[in-house]
Design an enzyme around this catalytic site. Structure first.
Site, short mmCIF file in Angstrom:
data_model
loop_
_atom_site.label_atom_id
_atom_site.label_comp_id
_atom_site.label_asym_id
_atom_site.label_seq_id
_atom_site.Cartn_x
_atom_site.Cartn_y
_atom_site.Cartn_z
N LYS A 1 0.76 -1.14 -0.14
CA LYS A 1 0.06 -0.17 -0.11
C LYS A 1 0.95 1.31 -0.04
O LYS A 1 1.89 1.45 0.82
CB LYS A 1 -0.91 -0.08 1.31
CG LYS A 1 -2.08 0.91 1.07
CD LYS A 1 -3.07 0.45 2.27
CE LYS A 1 -4.28 1.34 2.12
NZ LYS A 1 -5.57 1.16 3.10
N GLU B 1 -19.33 -4.55 10.69
CA GLU B 1 -20.48 -3.56 11.36
C GLU B 1 -21.33 -4.51 12.22
O GLU B 1 -21.69 -4.18 13.28
CB GLU B 1 -20.99 -2.55 10.84
CG GLU B 1 -19.97 -1.43 10.17
CD GLU B 1 -19.06 -1.86 9.03
OE1 GLU B 1 -18.34 -1.13 8.67
OE2 GLU B 1 -19.42 -3.04 8.45
N ARG C 1 -25.64 -1.06 7.56
CA ARG C 1 -25.33 -2.62 7.56
C ARG C 1 -25.69 -3.35 8.54
O ARG C 1 -25.88 -4.42 8.65
CB ARG C 1 -23.98 -2.66 7.20
CG ARG C 1 -23.20 -1.86 6.06
CD ARG C 1 -21.69 -2.06 5.88
NE ARG C 1 -21.66 -3.48 4.77
CZ ARG C 1 -20.42 -3.61 4.40
NH1 ARG C 1 -19.45 -3.06 4.87
NH2 ARG C 1 -20.54 -4.65 3.72
#
Length: 666
Positions: free
Chosen positions: A281, A402, A430
């Site tokens: 990354k 979540e 969610r």
């Protein structure tokens, strides 16, 4: 320069290996310069450059569908598919979306911006292609190791394997989502990435089997032995137990190696296959590589030379250099300087909501050891890193899950802890089922700290936090706070800690808001559950109830109306549920009540007010006008732009009052 000539994925196939390396370097420079001027997702895209190039050289988009999970790693995909010029207005109103967008290009088949959904999309598309006779179309899902921690990803893997659906899953493994990935599977893969024995051992086994002439029976036995040996170095057991073949890991910055792996995987016809690709990354940009928190995963405006944000008071950096296109370059005359008009009033004093939340939470946790903090893979973005540093044993990052975050919080509350779940409004959607039944039904004192509520701006339709009021005020026993400014947030949090017989949600917008003592936020900080009557004038024509961040606009609207001879009462509700009875009784004494909220109008705060006014024992019921966002998905754009378009700014609120009063008195 290769990037200037790149108009479609087909252009990649004519480039030599050295030219591809040059192109990748150009792409990285372009992405850094472009994002520095607009803000956006940087580190994830820098890590996916070679991966994007290899995919588009092997597969023929849009015939072959490439799904990005999540779509914030699709900037390079957008460049390759001919949208270079759009990066000048990346994530700006009427500009290029920061995620795949079906309205932008046929190469974007799915507008995928919430994590862990790509494999379910791939399952559905693969089934559809099979049933409609389009088996020649391949489905490729690029999913990060962070997204792989989400429950939907596991459910989809199970179904892909069970039904032997033909899909290629590219596991883009950089060890991170926003933050380091939280997952036992990720830990195994991390050990694998770091092991020098893996590649040597696997190559030795494969080389041996290729060279030795063996009969079918012996070869089958040795194949089984080789599979057992590979189990020592790689994690295929997890995938293959689900019926998903595993290949890798492959160097995610070696285009040739990835192309070979992708071609082999594309030829696999017996079901789903995972190609494990290891990337870095932020690769190729030192500030991103050295950012230990999130490798500049997402960032606002910054100086591309240093990676640092502009100095305070600087609105915009100098224009970034663009990739020259020699065929169309022209000299343009310099426009004469235009003198700027002096500011008419001082700028409001602003504070960042999330920063205030951080200070408030840490201070409360020092006093109360029962307070624990939970995040779903976003400790930095939700302001929990200082809490994690000071209270590591009371901090929980559950990964992109979540639903698990809320149910685990319910369990903690049942065990007499005070869990605080910090989450973006869009992602909290969610976990509505868990909030309704695991937390709400059991009346557990979980505090949901809902960041990025309302119109959030450049991330568009899937990230606006428009639905939390309508959803969570429907939960019996839920208390919902909407501070009108950052200084109101600590009082709301203190009151939330006093509520022990049910859940609490505190919602605030993205970025900064006016502090108390300014015109935009009068010098009043209210505690408890009361609303605050901010303005009463003689003979008021209307009453405005403005929730949360819309209160500042309502103050300006009241001034505009007063200048036109229309006097209004103005209330800051503070608590959207339960509604303050004193506020309702005062509102009922007006001929017109206007509610304002930064969320969906249907079923939101205004609907609660309207219903409550109907239930009052009052001789007359006022006319109620509910101002909020429409029953539609909003595009990307700044909050100010969208508020103005929707009539939620000062002029829009004033116009709604004037128009309705004219109808009432006509």
């Amino acid at each position: 320069m290769h990037l200037a000539k790149l108009t479609s994925p087909a252009d990649l196939r004519a480039l030599s290996p050295s030219q591809l390396d040059e192109l990748c370097a150009e792409i990285r420079d372009f992405v850094v310069q472009a994002v520095s001027q607009t803000g956006g997702h940087l580190g994830s895209n820098l890590g996916a450059v070679e991966l994007s190039v290899a995919l588009h050289r092997v597969f023929e988009s849009p015939r072959d569908v490439i799904i990005w999970d999540t779509g914030h790693q699709a900037y390079v995909h957008k460049l390759i598919t001919g949208r270079r010029d759009g990066f000048e207005k990346l994530r700006q109103r009427h500009g290029l979306s920061g995620y795949p967008s079906t309205s932008e290009s046929p190469h974007d088949v799915v507008e995928n911006s919430h994590a862990s959904t790509s494999l379910s999309w791939a399952s559905g598309l693969a089934t559809g292609f099979q049933l409609t006779g389009h088996e020649h179309r391949r489905v490729v899902a690029v999913i990060g190791d962070g997204s792989m921690t989400g429950g939907m990803a596991f459910e989809a893997l199970n179904n892909l394997g069970h039904y032997a659906q033909r899909a290629l899953i590219v596991l883009n493994d950089n060890g991170r989502s926003y933050a380091p990935t939280v997952s036992r599977l990720s830990t195994v893969m991390s050990r694998l990435r770091q092991s020098p024995h893996y590649v040597q051992g696997r190559r030795a086994v494969d080389h041996l089997l290729e060279r030795v002439p063996l009969g079918d029976g012996v070869r089958r036995s040795l194949d089984s032995a080789a599979a057992a040996m590979r189990e020592m170095w790689e994690p295929p057991a997890f995938f293959e137990t689900l019926g998903v073949r595993y290949v890798g890991p492959v160097d995610g910055h070696d285009i040739s190696a990835m192309e070979s792996a992708f071609r082999d995987a594309a030829a696999y016809a017996d079901g789903p296959i995972v190609v494990h690709v290891v990337t870095q990354k932020g690769r190729g940009y030192a500030p991103a590589e050295h950012d230990t928190e999130k490798h500049l995963h997402d960032i606002g405006l910054f100086d591309p030379a240093t990676g640092s944000a502009p100095a305070p008071g600087t609105d915009k950096l100098p224009p970034a250099p663009t990739v020259p296109d020699e065929a169309v370059r022209r000299a343009e005359p310099t426009a004469p300087a235009v003198p700027t008009e002096p500011a008419r009033q001082a700028e409001p004093v602003l504070r960042d909501y999330t920063a205030v939340f951080t200070e408030t939470l840490v201070a409360a946790a020092r006093r109360d050891r029962s307070i624990v903090a939970i995040t779903a893979a976003m400790p930095g973005s939700t302001g929990l890193l200082p809490f994690q540093r000071e209270f590591p044993d009371r901090f929980y990052d559950v990964g992109i899950a979540e639903q698990h975050a809320l149910t685990s919080a319910a369990g903690m509350a049942r065990a007499d802890l005070r869990p605080v779940v910090a989450v973006y409004s869009t992602f909290l959607a969610r976990a509505f089922d868990q909030a309704l039944y695991d937390i709400g039904l059991h009346r557990l004192p979980v505090i949901l700290c809902v960041d990025r509520a309302g119109v959030t701006g450049p991330d568009g339709a899937s990230h606006h936090g428009l639905y939390d009021i309508a959803m969570f005020t429907r939960i019996p026993g839920m208390t919902v706070f909407a501070p009108s400014g950052p200084d109101e947030l600590p009082a709301a949090f203190a009151q939330a800690l006093e509520i022990t017989d049910g859940p609490v949600a505190i919602r605030w917008p993205r970025g900064k808001g006016p502090v108390s003592g300014t015109v935009q936020q009068p010098d009043v900080v209210t505690s408890g559950m009361r609303a605050e009557a901010r303005q009463h004038r003689s003979g008021p024509d209307a009453c405005i109830l403005a929730a949360g961040q819309t209160f500042s606009a309502a103050i300006e609207a009241a001034e505009l109306l007063s200048a036109d001879g229309v006097e209004v009462s103005l209330w800051d509700p503070r608590v959207l549920k339960p509604l303050d009875r004193a506020m309702l009784l005062d509102a009922a004494a007006h001929p017109l009540v206007v509610t304002v909220e930064d969320g969906v109008r249907v079923g939101g705060f205004g609907s609660l007010v309207n219903d409550a006014l109907q239930q009052l024992d009052s001789p007359s019921v006022p006319r109620v006008v509910q101002l909020g966002t429409p029953d539609a998905y909003l595009p990307h754009g700044t909050a100010a732009e969208l508020h103005a378009e929707l009539g939620l700014d000062a002029k829009g609120i004033a116009a709604a009052v004037t128009k309705t009063l004219a109808r009432i008195t006509a």
